[in-house]
Scaffold this motif. Structure first.
Motif, PDB file in Angstrom:
ATOM      1  N   ILE A 229      -0.736  -3.269  10.889  1.00 52.82           N
ATOM      2  CA  ILE A 229       0.357  -4.251  10.861  1.00 52.82           C
ATOM      3  C   ILE A 229       1.061  -4.212   9.511  1.00 52.82           C
ATOM      4  CG2 ILE A 229       0.928  -6.708  10.979  1.00 52.82           C
ATOM      5  CD1 ILE A 229      -1.389  -7.076  12.885  1.00 52.82           C
ATOM      6  N   LEU A 230       0.263  -4.038   8.453  1.00 52.64           N
ATOM      7  CA  LEU A 230       0.803  -3.979   7.100  1.00 52.64           C
ATOM      8  C   LEU A 230       0.791  -2.534   6.605  1.00 52.64           C
ATOM      9  CD1 LEU A 230      -1.114  -7.024   5.578  1.00 52.64           C
ATOM     10  CD2 LEU A 230       1.268  -6.982   6.300  1.00 52.64           C
ATOM     11  N   ARG A 231       1.938  -2.002   6.275  1.00 57.20           N
ATOM     12  CA  ARG A 231       2.048  -0.662   5.712  1.00 57.20           C
ATOM     13  C   ARG A 231       1.911  -0.736   4.192  1.00 57.20           C
ATOM     14  NH1 ARG A 231       1.184   2.645   9.954  1.00 57.20           N
ATOM     15  NH2 ARG A 231       2.530   2.090  11.729  1.00 57.20           N
ATOM     16  N   ARG A 232       1.411   0.357   3.621  1.00 56.84           N
ATOM     17  CA  ARG A 232       1.246   0.377   2.172  1.00 56.84           C
ATOM     18  C   ARG A 232       2.573   0.147   1.442  1.00 56.84           C
ATOM     19  NH1 ARG A 232      -1.944   5.873   1.451  1.00 56.84           N
ATOM     20  NH2 ARG A 232      -1.159   6.145   3.581  1.00 56.84           N
ATOM     21  N   SER A 233       3.620   0.790   1.927  1.00 51.16           N
ATOM     22  CA  SER A 233       4.921   0.630   1.277  1.00 51.16           C
ATOM     23  C   SER A 233       5.416  -0.811   1.380  1.00 51.16           C
ATOM     24  CB  SER A 233       5.946   1.573   1.918  1.00 51.16           C
ATOM     25  OG  SER A 233       6.074   1.300   3.310  1.00 51.16           O
ATOM     26  N   THR A 234       5.162  -1.434   2.547  1.00 52.00           N
ATOM     27  CA  THR A 234       5.567  -2.825   2.734  1.00 52.00           C
ATOM     28  C   THR A 234       4.783  -3.753   1.805  1.00 52.00           C
ATOM     29  OG1 THR A 234       6.092  -2.407   5.058  1.00 52.00           O
ATOM     30  CG2 THR A 234       5.764  -4.700   4.413  1.00 52.00           C
ATOM     31  N   LEU A 235       3.479  -3.521   1.719  1.00 56.87           N
ATOM     32  CA  LEU A 235       2.642  -4.330   0.828  1.00 56.87           C
ATOM     33  C   LEU A 235       3.073  -4.179  -0.619  1.00 56.87           C
ATOM     34  CD1 LEU A 235      -0.841  -3.640   2.440  1.00 56.87           C
ATOM     35  CD2 LEU A 235       0.230  -5.883   2.220  1.00 56.87           C
ATOM     36  N   ASN A 236       3.361  -2.956  -1.022  1.00 56.58           N
ATOM     37  CA  ASN A 236       3.779  -2.708  -2.398  1.00 56.58           C
ATOM     38  C   ASN A 236       5.071  -3.457  -2.720  1.00 56.58           C
ATOM     39  OD1 ASN A 236       3.503  -1.075  -4.967  1.00 56.58           O
ATOM     40  ND2 ASN A 236       5.521  -0.402  -4.287  1.00 56.58           N
ATOM     41  N   ASP A 237       6.032  -3.384  -1.787  1.00 56.35           N
ATOM     42  CA  ASP A 237       7.299  -4.088  -1.997  1.00 56.35           C
ATOM     43  C   ASP A 237       7.100  -5.592  -2.056  1.00 56.35           C
ATOM     44  OD1 ASP A 237       8.600  -1.664  -1.993  1.00 56.35           O
ATOM     45  OD2 ASP A 237       9.257  -1.791   0.104  1.00 56.35           O
ATOM     46  N   MET A 238       6.228  -6.116  -1.183  1.00 62.02           N
ATOM     47  CA  MET A 238       6.018  -7.564  -1.133  1.00 62.02           C
ATOM     48  C   MET A 238       5.342  -8.068  -2.405  1.00 62.02           C
ATOM     49  SD  MET A 238       3.989  -9.857   1.755  1.00 62.02           S
ATOM     50  CE  MET A 238       2.357  -9.219   1.343  1.00 62.02           C
ATOM     51  N   LEU A 239       4.315  -7.359  -2.883  1.00 62.82           N
ATOM     52  CA  LEU A 239       3.540  -7.826  -4.028  1.00 62.82           C
ATOM     53  C   LEU A 239       4.226  -7.567  -5.363  1.00 62.82           C
ATOM     54  CD1 LEU A 239      -0.040  -6.771  -2.881  1.00 62.82           C
ATOM     55  CD2 LEU A 239       0.968  -9.055  -2.825  1.00 62.82           C
ATOM     56  N   ARG A 240       5.275  -6.741  -5.353  1.00 64.76           N
ATOM     57  CA  ARG A 240       6.019  -6.479  -6.578  1.00 64.76           C
ATOM     58  C   ARG A 240       7.414  -7.100  -6.566  1.00 64.76           C
ATOM     59  NH1 ARG A 240       4.184  -2.259  -9.853  1.00 64.76           N
ATOM     60  NH2 ARG A 240       2.313  -1.204  -9.076  1.00 64.76           N
ATOM     61  N   GLY A 241       7.756  -7.747  -5.439  1.00 68.70           N
ATOM     62  CA  GLY A 241       9.103  -8.284  -5.290  1.00 68.70           C
ATOM     63  C   GLY A 241       9.252  -9.686  -5.852  1.00 68.70           C
ATOM     64  N   THR A 242      10.416 -10.267  -5.605  1.00 64.24           N
ATOM     65  CA  THR A 242      10.714 -11.638  -6.052  1.00 64.24           C
ATOM     66  C   THR A 242      11.237 -12.509  -4.912  1.00 64.24           C
ATOM     67  OG1 THR A 242      12.959 -10.983  -6.699  1.00 64.24           O
ATOM     68  CG2 THR A 242      11.243 -10.917  -8.415  1.00 64.24           C
TER      69      THR A 242
END
Length: 261
Positions: free
Chosen positions: A196-209
């Motif tokens: 459900i969670l892709r690595r790229s999606t997780l990276n964007d979410m945890l580094r985003g604002t």
């Protein structure tokens, strides 16, 4: 809620006045109706008030009996129909806000999602004695609801999201959740979420604002071990921040504006 002493005097006869004690919107409105009946021999009926304010008899009757709290615009029209001036309408609106906040505390307590919103209100204290104009309504300072004094404590040392006030702080809190969950790698989080969670999606979410997508937000929390009442608390915080991104929805969600003031 503290009792408010309401000193009503007619606009054109300042030497005539009467005092009543009120602590709710319904009591303030009924006091004005009684005052008009006594001084002008004119008792407005529910039907007349409904017609003058553009509402319905059912809504007006429920408001006057205290069974419901009208929204901001509806209350403003009722106050105008009863002859309240601008400053006094503002005072009655403050009573409405206090009732809405008190009701929100009780609702959240039943769900185990209590936040001390009264502290936020105390940052904008109402001056004692304010509003002694046409009606002389003295609005008391808000005090914490007895029901809302107990704060939910996250289980097992989980990060507490209730202090979050914007999307940046929410992302910081999510990173704390990842640490609490054992600092799993993005690959491991992807595997735990069954894709459900892709690595790229997780990276964007945890580094985003920006505020995360709701489904990914919930999936991430569950993957890190947040569930049950704790998950409900996180969902409440997400919904509060989302509402603040769409100001037109805030008035329909009691307590949201005060919780972040």
């Amino acid at each position: 809620m503290d009792v408010t002493r309401m000193n009503i005097s007619p606009p054109r006869e300042a030497n005539v006045s009467t005092q009543v004690k009120v602590n709710t919107v319904s009591e303030a409105l009924r006091a004005q109706i009684d005052f008009l009946a006594e001084t002008q021999q004119q008792r407005l009926s529910v039907g007349q008030l409904a017609n003058d304010s553009g509402s319905t008899s059912t809504r007006v009757a429920a408001t006057l009996s205290g069974r419901r709290i009208p929204n901001h615009d509806e209350l403003d029209l009722l106050c105008m129909a009863l002859g309240f001036g601008p400053e006094n309408r503002k005072i009655v609106q403050q009573l409405r806000t206090m009732q809405e906040t008190d009701r929100a505390h009780r609702t959240e307590a039943r769900r185990g999602l209590v936040e001390n919103r009264t502290e936020a209100l105390r940052r904008r204290p109402v001056e004692k004695g304010i509003g002694l104009l046409e009606t002389g309504v003295a609005v008391p300072e808000p005090r914490p609801s007895r029901v809302g004094r107990r704060q939910p404590v996250p289980r097992f040392g989980q990060p507490d999201p209730l202090r979050v006030s914007n999307s940046v702080e929410l992302i910081q809190a999510l990173n704390a959740v990842r640490v609490w969950g054992g600092s799993p790698s993005l690959r491991e989080l992807e595997a735990r979420s069954s894709g459900i969670l892709r690595r790229s999606t997780l990276n964007d979410m945890l580094r985003g604002t920006d505020l995360p997508d709701y489904d990914r937000f919930v999936a991430f929390l569950r993957t890190c071990g947040i569930d049950g009442a704790s998950l409900d608390t996180w969902v409440f915080v997400w919904r509060r921040l989302k509402a603040l991104e769409t100001p037109e929805t805030v008035s329909w969600m009691p307590g949201v504006e005060q919780a972040t003031s």
